[in-house]
Design a protein around this motif. Structure first.
Motif, PDB file in Angstrom:
ATOM      1  N   UNK A  38      -3.422   1.682  -0.652  1.00  0.00           N
ATOM      2  CA  UNK A  38      -4.515   0.715  -0.784  1.00  0.00           C
ATOM      3  C   UNK A  38      -4.774   0.271  -2.225  1.00  0.00           C
ATOM      4  N   UNK A  39      -5.139  -1.012  -2.342  1.00  0.00           N
ATOM      5  CA  UNK A  39      -5.602  -1.555  -3.610  1.00  0.00           C
ATOM      6  C   UNK A  39      -4.551  -1.838  -4.655  1.00  0.00           C
ATOM      7  N   UNK A  40      -3.277  -1.748  -4.287  1.00  0.00           N
ATOM      8  CA  UNK A  40      -2.212  -1.991  -5.262  1.00  0.00           C
ATOM      9  C   UNK A  40      -1.226  -3.024  -4.737  1.00  0.00           C
ATOM     10  N   UNK A  41      -0.519  -3.648  -5.662  1.00  0.00           N
ATOM     11  CA  UNK A  41       0.419  -4.697  -5.297  1.00  0.00           C
ATOM     12  C   UNK A  41       1.848  -4.328  -5.628  1.00  0.00           C
ATOM     13  N   UNK A  42       2.660  -5.351  -5.748  1.00  0.00           N
ATOM     14  CA  UNK A  42       4.081  -5.207  -6.015  1.00  0.00           C
ATOM     15  C   UNK A  42       4.308  -4.466  -7.330  1.00  0.00           C
ATOM     16  N   UNK A  43       5.214  -3.528  -7.337  1.00  0.00           N
ATOM     17  CA  UNK A  43       5.563  -2.809  -8.550  1.00  0.00           C
ATOM     18  C   UNK A  43       4.589  -1.702  -8.931  1.00  0.00           C
ATOM     19  N   UNK A  44       3.665  -1.362  -8.051  1.00  0.00           N
ATOM     20  CA  UNK A  44       2.675  -0.338  -8.391  1.00  0.00           C
ATOM     21  C   UNK A  44       3.313   1.006  -8.694  1.00  0.00           C
ATOM     22  N   UNK A  45       4.455   1.265  -8.109  1.00  0.00           N
ATOM     23  CA  UNK A  45       5.132   2.561  -8.269  1.00  0.00           C
ATOM     24  C   UNK A  45       5.497   2.817  -9.726  1.00  0.00           C
ATOM     25  N   UNK A  46       5.757   1.749 -10.473  1.00  0.00           N
ATOM     26  CA  UNK A  46       6.147   1.901 -11.877  1.00  0.00           C
ATOM     27  C   UNK A  46       4.960   2.155 -12.803  1.00  0.00           C
ATOM     28  N   UNK A  47       3.749   2.037 -12.285  1.00  0.00           N
ATOM     29  CA  UNK A  47       2.542   2.325 -13.084  1.00  0.00           C
ATOM     30  C   UNK A  47       2.268   3.820 -12.968  1.00  0.00           C
ATOM     31  N   UNK A  48       3.058   4.604 -13.706  1.00  0.00           N
ATOM     32  CA  UNK A  48       3.160   6.047 -13.484  1.00  0.00           C
ATOM     33  C   UNK A  48       1.861   6.827 -13.654  1.00  0.00           C
ATOM     34  N   UNK A  49       0.891   6.276 -14.343  1.00  0.00           N
ATOM     35  CA  UNK A  49      -0.374   6.992 -14.530  1.00  0.00           C
ATOM     36  C   UNK A  49      -1.425   6.670 -13.480  1.00  0.00           C
ATOM     37  N   UNK A  50      -1.132   5.738 -12.584  1.00  0.00           N
ATOM     38  CA  UNK A  50      -2.134   5.376 -11.573  1.00  0.00           C
ATOM     39  C   UNK A  50      -2.138   6.402 -10.437  1.00  0.00           C
ATOM     40  N   UNK A  51      -3.290   6.557  -9.817  1.00  0.00           N
ATOM     41  CA  UNK A  51      -3.415   7.497  -8.696  1.00  0.00           C
ATOM     42  C   UNK A  51      -2.482   7.131  -7.551  1.00  0.00           C
ATOM     43  N   UNK A  52      -2.353   5.828  -7.259  1.00  0.00           N
ATOM     44  CA  UNK A  52      -1.503   5.406  -6.145  1.00  0.00           C
ATOM     45  C   UNK A  52      -0.028   5.664  -6.440  1.00  0.00           C
ATOM     46  N   UNK A  53       0.386   5.441  -7.685  1.00  0.00           N
ATOM     47  CA  UNK A  53       1.767   5.716  -8.053  1.00  0.00           C
ATOM     48  C   UNK A  53       2.063   7.210  -7.942  1.00  0.00           C
ATOM     49  N   UNK A  54       1.143   8.024  -8.408  1.00  0.00           N
ATOM     50  CA  UNK A  54       1.320   9.476  -8.313  1.00  0.00           C
ATOM     51  C   UNK A  54       1.396   9.917  -6.848  1.00  0.00           C
ATOM     52  N   UNK A  55       0.567   9.323  -5.997  1.00  0.00           N
ATOM     53  CA  UNK A  55       0.588   9.655  -4.567  1.00  0.00           C
ATOM     54  C   UNK A  55       1.921   9.255  -3.944  1.00  0.00           C
ATOM     55  N   UNK A  56       2.404   8.061  -4.273  1.00  0.00           N
ATOM     56  CA  UNK A  56       3.685   7.594  -3.730  1.00  0.00           C
ATOM     57  C   UNK A  56       4.826   8.483  -4.210  1.00  0.00           C
ATOM     58  N   UNK A  57       4.806   8.856  -5.476  1.00  0.00           N
ATOM     59  CA  UNK A  57       5.851   9.724  -6.028  1.00  0.00           C
ATOM     60  C   UNK A  57       5.858  11.070  -5.295  1.00  0.00           C
ATOM     61  N   UNK A  58       4.685  11.622  -5.074  1.00  0.00           N
ATOM     62  CA  UNK A  58       4.586  12.878  -4.346  1.00  0.00           C
ATOM     63  C   UNK A  58       5.119  12.724  -2.921  1.00  0.00           C
ATOM     64  N   UNK A  59       4.775  11.610  -2.279  1.00  0.00           N
ATOM     65  CA  UNK A  59       5.258  11.359  -0.918  1.00  0.00           C
ATOM     66  C   UNK A  59       6.780  11.222  -0.869  1.00  0.00           C
ATOM     67  N   UNK A  60       7.365  10.589  -1.881  1.00  0.00           N
ATOM     68  CA  UNK A  60       8.823  10.451  -1.939  1.00  0.00           C
ATOM     69  C   UNK A  60       9.468  11.821  -2.099  1.00  0.00           C
ATOM     70  N   UNK A  61       8.931  12.647  -2.993  1.00  0.00           N
ATOM     71  CA  UNK A  61       9.499  13.994  -3.187  1.00  0.00           C
ATOM     72  C   UNK A  61       9.400  14.821  -1.911  1.00  0.00           C
ATOM     73  N   UNK A  62       8.282  14.709  -1.207  1.00  0.00           N
ATOM     74  CA  UNK A  62       8.118  15.421   0.064  1.00  0.00           C
ATOM     75  C   UNK A  62       9.138  14.923   1.084  1.00  0.00           C
ATOM     76  N   UNK A  63       9.353  13.608   1.118  1.00  0.00           N
ATOM     77  CA  UNK A  63      10.324  13.014   2.039  1.00  0.00           C
ATOM     78  C   UNK A  63      11.739  13.523   1.729  1.00  0.00           C
ATOM     79  N   UNK A  64      12.083  13.513   0.442  1.00  0.00           N
ATOM     80  CA  UNK A  64      13.401  14.016   0.035  1.00  0.00           C
ATOM     81  C   UNK A  64      13.566  15.486   0.409  1.00  0.00           C
TER      82      UNK A  64
END
Length: 82
Positions: A51-77
């Motif tokens: 929620x609340x983020x747009x295209x390329x949010x994953x590269x904003x490494x200090x944002x809460x949403x980017x951190x959540x997505x990164x954690x989700x990717x690691x869990x998926x892997x």
């Protein structure tokens, strides 16, 4: 490939994790078709929209949403690349 009915994943064998930013309307335009295509398979899959983020949010490494997505990717892997 993309068809009139959606996205064809019939030849896919890998688990699929879809990561979407809520406000990215261009990419999100294909999300429902991708999910519908995946739902027609036995491929493990999950579509996550942050929620609340747009295209390329994953590269904003200090944002809460980017951190959540990164954690989700690691869990998926961890789950599917063992």
């Amino acid at each position: 490939g993309t068809t009139a009915e959606g996205v064809n994943f019939s030849k896919s064998k890998a688990a699929v994790l879809g990561i979407y930013g809520e406000t990215d309307s261009r990419v999100n335009a294909t999300r429902d078709a991708a999910k519908a295509g995946l739902d027609k398979t036995t491929v493990p899959h999950e579509i996550k929209t942050y929620p609340g983020v747009g295209h390329g949010f994953y590269s904003q490494v200090d944002s809460d949403q980017s951190k959540a997505a990164y954690s989700d990717v690691l869990t998926w892997y961890e789950r599917y690349l063992k």
